[in-house]
Design a protein around this motif. Structure first.
Motif, PDB file in Angstrom:
ATOM      1  N   LEU A 170      27.824  43.675 -41.519  1.00  0.00           N
ATOM      2  CA  LEU A 170      27.007  43.973 -42.686  1.00  0.00           C
ATOM      3  C   LEU A 170      27.464  45.287 -43.299  1.00  0.00           C
ATOM      4  O   LEU A 170      27.956  46.174 -42.595  1.00  0.00           O
ATOM      5  N   ASP A 171      27.277  45.418 -44.604  1.00  0.00           N
ATOM      6  CA  ASP A 171      27.619  46.685 -45.245  1.00  0.00           C
ATOM      7  C   ASP A 171      26.451  47.658 -45.092  1.00  0.00           C
ATOM      8  O   ASP A 171      25.380  47.321 -44.590  1.00  0.00           O
ATOM      9  N   ALA A 172      26.670  48.888 -45.536  1.00  0.00           N
ATOM     10  CA  ALA A 172      25.660  49.928 -45.358  1.00  0.00           C
ATOM     11  C   ALA A 172      24.359  49.582 -46.063  1.00  0.00           C
ATOM     12  O   ALA A 172      23.268  49.870 -45.557  1.00  0.00           O
ATOM     13  N   ALA A 173      24.444  48.956 -47.229  1.00  0.00           N
ATOM     14  CA  ALA A 173      23.227  48.600 -47.964  1.00  0.00           C
ATOM     15  C   ALA A 173      22.373  47.618 -47.174  1.00  0.00           C
ATOM     16  O   ALA A 173      21.141  47.742 -47.126  1.00  0.00           O
ATOM     17  N   ALA A 174      23.017  46.647 -46.528  1.00  0.00           N
ATOM     18  CA  ALA A 174      22.271  45.679 -45.724  1.00  0.00           C
ATOM     19  C   ALA A 174      21.695  46.329 -44.474  1.00  0.00           C
ATOM     20  O   ALA A 174      20.564  46.044 -44.075  1.00  0.00           O
ATOM     21  N   LEU A 175      22.459  47.223 -43.843  1.00  0.00           N
ATOM     22  CA  LEU A 175      21.975  47.910 -42.648  1.00  0.00           C
ATOM     23  C   LEU A 175      20.752  48.759 -42.960  1.00  0.00           C
ATOM     24  O   LEU A 175      19.862  48.926 -42.130  1.00  0.00           O
ATOM     25  N   ARG A 176      20.677  49.270 -44.174  1.00  0.00           N
ATOM     26  CA  ARG A 176      19.567  50.148 -44.548  1.00  0.00           C
ATOM     27  C   ARG A 176      18.252  49.389 -44.737  1.00  0.00           C
ATOM     28  O   ARG A 176      17.215  50.018 -44.922  1.00  0.00           O
ATOM     29  N   ARG A 177      18.269  48.067 -44.652  1.00  0.00           N
ATOM     30  CA  ARG A 177      17.027  47.306 -44.762  1.00  0.00           C
ATOM     31  C   ARG A 177      16.065  47.635 -43.625  1.00  0.00           C
ATOM     32  O   ARG A 177      14.858  47.441 -43.753  1.00  0.00           O
ATOM     33  N   SER A 178      16.607  48.141 -42.521  1.00  0.00           N
ATOM     34  CA  SER A 178      15.755  48.513 -41.386  1.00  0.00           C
ATOM     35  C   SER A 178      15.294  49.965 -41.458  1.00  0.00           C
ATOM     36  O   SER A 178      14.487  50.398 -40.648  1.00  0.00           O
ATOM     37  N   GLU A 179      15.805  50.702 -42.405  1.00  0.00           N
ATOM     38  CA  GLU A 179      15.559  52.144 -42.486  1.00  0.00           C
ATOM     39  C   GLU A 179      14.223  52.452 -43.157  1.00  0.00           C
ATOM     40  O   GLU A 179      13.858  51.825 -44.148  1.00  0.00           O
ATOM     41  N   ASP A 180      13.511  53.413 -42.630  1.00  0.00           N
ATOM     42  CA  ASP A 180      12.312  53.931 -43.303  1.00  0.00           C
ATOM     43  C   ASP A 180      12.775  54.992 -44.305  1.00  0.00           C
ATOM     44  O   ASP A 180      12.590  56.197 -44.095  1.00  0.00           O
ATOM     45  N   ALA A 181      13.359  54.528 -45.379  1.00  0.00           N
ATOM     46  CA  ALA A 181      14.041  55.425 -46.309  1.00  0.00           C
ATOM     47  C   ALA A 181      13.106  56.493 -46.863  1.00  0.00           C
ATOM     48  O   ALA A 181      12.021  56.197 -47.347  1.00  0.00           O
ATOM     49  N   TYR A 182      13.561  57.753 -46.749  1.00  0.00           N
ATOM     50  CA  TYR A 182      12.923  58.929 -47.354  1.00  0.00           C
ATOM     51  C   TYR A 182      11.564  59.287 -46.752  1.00  0.00           C
ATOM     52  O   TYR A 182      10.869  60.158 -47.285  1.00  0.00           O
ATOM     53  N   VAL A 183      11.170  58.657 -45.661  1.00  0.00           N
ATOM     54  CA  VAL A 183       9.857  58.958 -45.088  1.00  0.00           C
ATOM     55  C   VAL A 183       9.780  60.419 -44.631  1.00  0.00           C
ATOM     56  O   VAL A 183       8.726  61.060 -44.733  1.00  0.00           O
ATOM     57  N   ASP A 184      10.887  60.958 -44.139  1.00  0.00           N
ATOM     58  CA  ASP A 184      10.894  62.369 -43.752  1.00  0.00           C
ATOM     59  C   ASP A 184      10.569  63.261 -44.950  1.00  0.00           C
ATOM     60  O   ASP A 184       9.895  64.290 -44.810  1.00  0.00           O
ATOM     61  N   GLU A 185      11.010  62.868 -46.139  1.00  0.00           N
ATOM     62  CA  GLU A 185      10.729  63.647 -47.338  1.00  0.00           C
ATOM     63  C   GLU A 185       9.286  63.446 -47.804  1.00  0.00           C
ATOM     64  O   GLU A 185       8.646  64.375 -48.313  1.00  0.00           O
ATOM     65  N   LEU A 186       8.766  62.241 -47.620  1.00  0.00           N
ATOM     66  CA  LEU A 186       7.379  61.982 -48.029  1.00  0.00           C
ATOM     67  C   LEU A 186       6.390  62.847 -47.246  1.00  0.00           C
ATOM     68  O   LEU A 186       5.338  63.239 -47.771  1.00  0.00           O
ATOM     69  N   PHE A 187       6.714  63.144 -45.996  1.00  0.00           N
ATOM     70  CA  PHE A 187       5.808  63.912 -45.147  1.00  0.00           C
ATOM     71  C   PHE A 187       6.281  65.355 -44.964  1.00  0.00           C
ATOM     72  O   PHE A 187       5.876  66.021 -44.017  1.00  0.00           O
ATOM     73  N   ALA A 188       7.077  65.830 -45.881  1.00  0.00           N
ATOM     74  CA  ALA A 188       7.621  67.187 -45.772  1.00  0.00           C
ATOM     75  C   ALA A 188       6.555  68.268 -45.859  1.00  0.00           C
ATOM     76  O   ALA A 188       6.796  69.420 -45.494  1.00  0.00           O
ATOM     77  N   ALA A 189       5.354  67.919 -46.332  1.00  0.00           N
ATOM     78  CA  ALA A 189       4.268  68.898 -46.439  1.00  0.00           C
ATOM     79  C   ALA A 189       3.739  69.343 -45.085  1.00  0.00           C
ATOM     80  O   ALA A 189       2.859  70.212 -45.023  1.00  0.00           O
ATOM     81  N   ALA A 190       4.247  68.765 -44.004  1.00  0.00           N
ATOM     82  CA  ALA A 190       3.799  69.175 -42.671  1.00  0.00           C
ATOM     83  C   ALA A 190       3.929  70.679 -42.492  1.00  0.00           C
ATOM     84  O   ALA A 190       3.029  71.338 -41.943  1.00  0.00           O
ATOM     85  N   GLY A 191       5.024  71.242 -42.937  1.00  0.00           N
ATOM     86  CA  GLY A 191       5.251  72.674 -42.765  1.00  0.00           C
ATOM     87  C   GLY A 191       4.217  73.535 -43.454  1.00  0.00           C
ATOM     88  O   GLY A 191       3.881  74.628 -42.984  1.00  0.00           O
ATOM     89  N   ALA A 192       3.697  73.043 -44.572  1.00  0.00           N
ATOM     90  CA  ALA A 192       2.723  73.825 -45.339  1.00  0.00           C
ATOM     91  C   ALA A 192       1.408  73.995 -44.601  1.00  0.00           C
ATOM     92  O   ALA A 192       0.630  74.915 -44.914  1.00  0.00           O
ATOM     93  N   VAL A 193       1.117  73.123 -43.632  1.00  0.00           N
ATOM     94  CA  VAL A 193      -0.127  73.246 -42.859  1.00  0.00           C
ATOM     95  C   VAL A 193       0.139  73.834 -41.477  1.00  0.00           C
ATOM     96  O   VAL A 193      -0.733  73.811 -40.607  1.00  0.00           O
ATOM     97  N   GLY A 194       1.353  74.346 -41.272  1.00  0.00           N
ATOM     98  CA  GLY A 194       1.669  74.986 -40.006  1.00  0.00           C
ATOM     99  C   GLY A 194       2.029  74.036 -38.892  1.00  0.00           C
ATOM    100  O   GLY A 194       1.814  74.334 -37.713  1.00  0.00           O
ATOM    101  N   ALA A 195       2.609  72.872 -39.246  1.00  0.00           N
ATOM    102  CA  ALA A 195       2.958  71.855 -38.254  1.00  0.00           C
ATOM    103  C   ALA A 195       4.444  71.530 -38.322  1.00  0.00           C
ATOM    104  O   ALA A 195       5.050  71.570 -39.398  1.00  0.00           O
TER     105      ALA A 195
END
Length: 314
Positions: free
Chosen positions: A56-81
């Motif tokens: 499979l190519d990279a695009a197909a492999l990324r179907r299993s990826e939780d894309a950008y979730v680390d960025e969605l929850f980046a506010a963790a640092g703002a609450v001291g976590a």
């Protein structure tokens, strides 16, 4: 190959190192909360040898990826976590499994007796070393060696889980309790719940998993659900995702460790066909930051968890 090459949001790592580093802990400026955030499936570094071995190519492999979730929850640092997130992809190694859920169909020889070869996840091809991506397409052109799998487990899986245990132990030592928010995404095609009449279904935005009440204090889950619903999200608890190995393993409320899995529908923030962020990404990240802030305030005020807690200054 000595440098890193990029193709859109996918990074190709040097073959001799594969992942450098394999995961990252984003620490807050000051540790002031017992919350710990983990994003085990948002890694997007695909080693050249992985791409060469895959059919499979990279695009197909990324179907299993939780894309950008680390960025969605980046506010963790703002609450001291802290926020722990993997750099390697789920298609390479799945951290939300037992360490040795191994699929006999994937390997070129017999598996050791300690391997769990009979779990439902293995039967679906989604063991610790996945055989298929999320849409059931076979990843590899041929079988792989057991030695390869064990190396991934020793160098990636075990260090990630050790880091997560360390963050949880630190939180409990500092505050008397540790609360893990395990961050994931789900395809919008599976984010549906039954409606009324003629099989009607309505959109499901977020699923909160607490192993049907076994992995966290009810107050944590209720606090999350209440704040998400107040922002207009359609929230379901434990269906279709009750929490995986991480939630089960780290959720020990009687011992002061609480774990909740949060699944966010990808249709809320990205184009699932192109894997590009949508115009709604920033708004969703802002909403999640508000929820994280509110949860941190609830924990600080001891509204979510009973029992003794220690303040950071003590």
């Amino acid at each position: 190959m000595t440098g890193c090459e990029t193709d859109g949001d996918v990074t190709s790592a040097p073959e001799e190192t594969d992942f450098s580093p394999p995961f990252e802990v984003i620490e807050p400026a000051e540790l002031t909360s017992p919350l710990v955030f983990s994003s085990p499936h948002s890694g997007r570094i695909y080693p050249p040898r992985f791409l060469a071995a895959a059919k499979l190519d990279a695009a197909a492999l990324r179907r299993s990826e939780d894309a950008y979730v680390d960025e969605l929850f980046a506010a963790a640092g703002a609450v001291g976590a802290p926020l722990l997130h993997a750099h390697f992809p789920r298609a390479w190694l799945d951290l939300n499994r037992e360490p040795y859920e191994l699929d006999p169909k994937l390997f070129d020889g017999p598996l050791p007796q300690f391997a769990n070869t009979r779990s439902l996840r293995v039967a679906a091809g989604l063991g610790t070393i996945p055989r298929v991506v999320a849409d059931a397409r076979e990843i590899y052109a041929g079988r792989i060696t057991l030695e390869d799998a064990l190396q991934r487990i020793e160098t990636l899986y075990k260090p990630y889980h050790a880091a997560l245990r360390g963050l949880m132990a630190r939180a409990q030592e500092r505050f008397g309790v540790a609360i893990l928010i395990d961050c994931h995404s789900m395809p919008s095609s599976s984010a549906r719940e039954g409606g009324i009449g003629r099989g009607e279904k309505r959109r499901l935005d977020i699923v909160i998993g607490d192993r049907y009440g076994a992995s966290a204090s009810p107050g944590v889950v209720e606090g999350l659900e209440t704040r998400l619903r107040a922002l207009g999200f359609n929230v379901q608890r434990n269906r279709p995702y009750a929490g995986g190995f991480i939630t089960e393993h780290f959720g020990r409320p009687a011992a002061g460790w609480h774990a909740v899995q949060v699944e966010v529908s990808r249709g809320l923030y990205m184009d699932e066909a192109t894997l590009e962020k949508s115009a709604r990404f920033a708004a969703l990240a802002s909403d999640l930051a508000e929820v994280i802030s509110g949860l941190a305030q609830d924990v600080e005020a001891e509204k979510t968890i009973g029992g003794p807690r220690r303040m950071a200054a003590e």
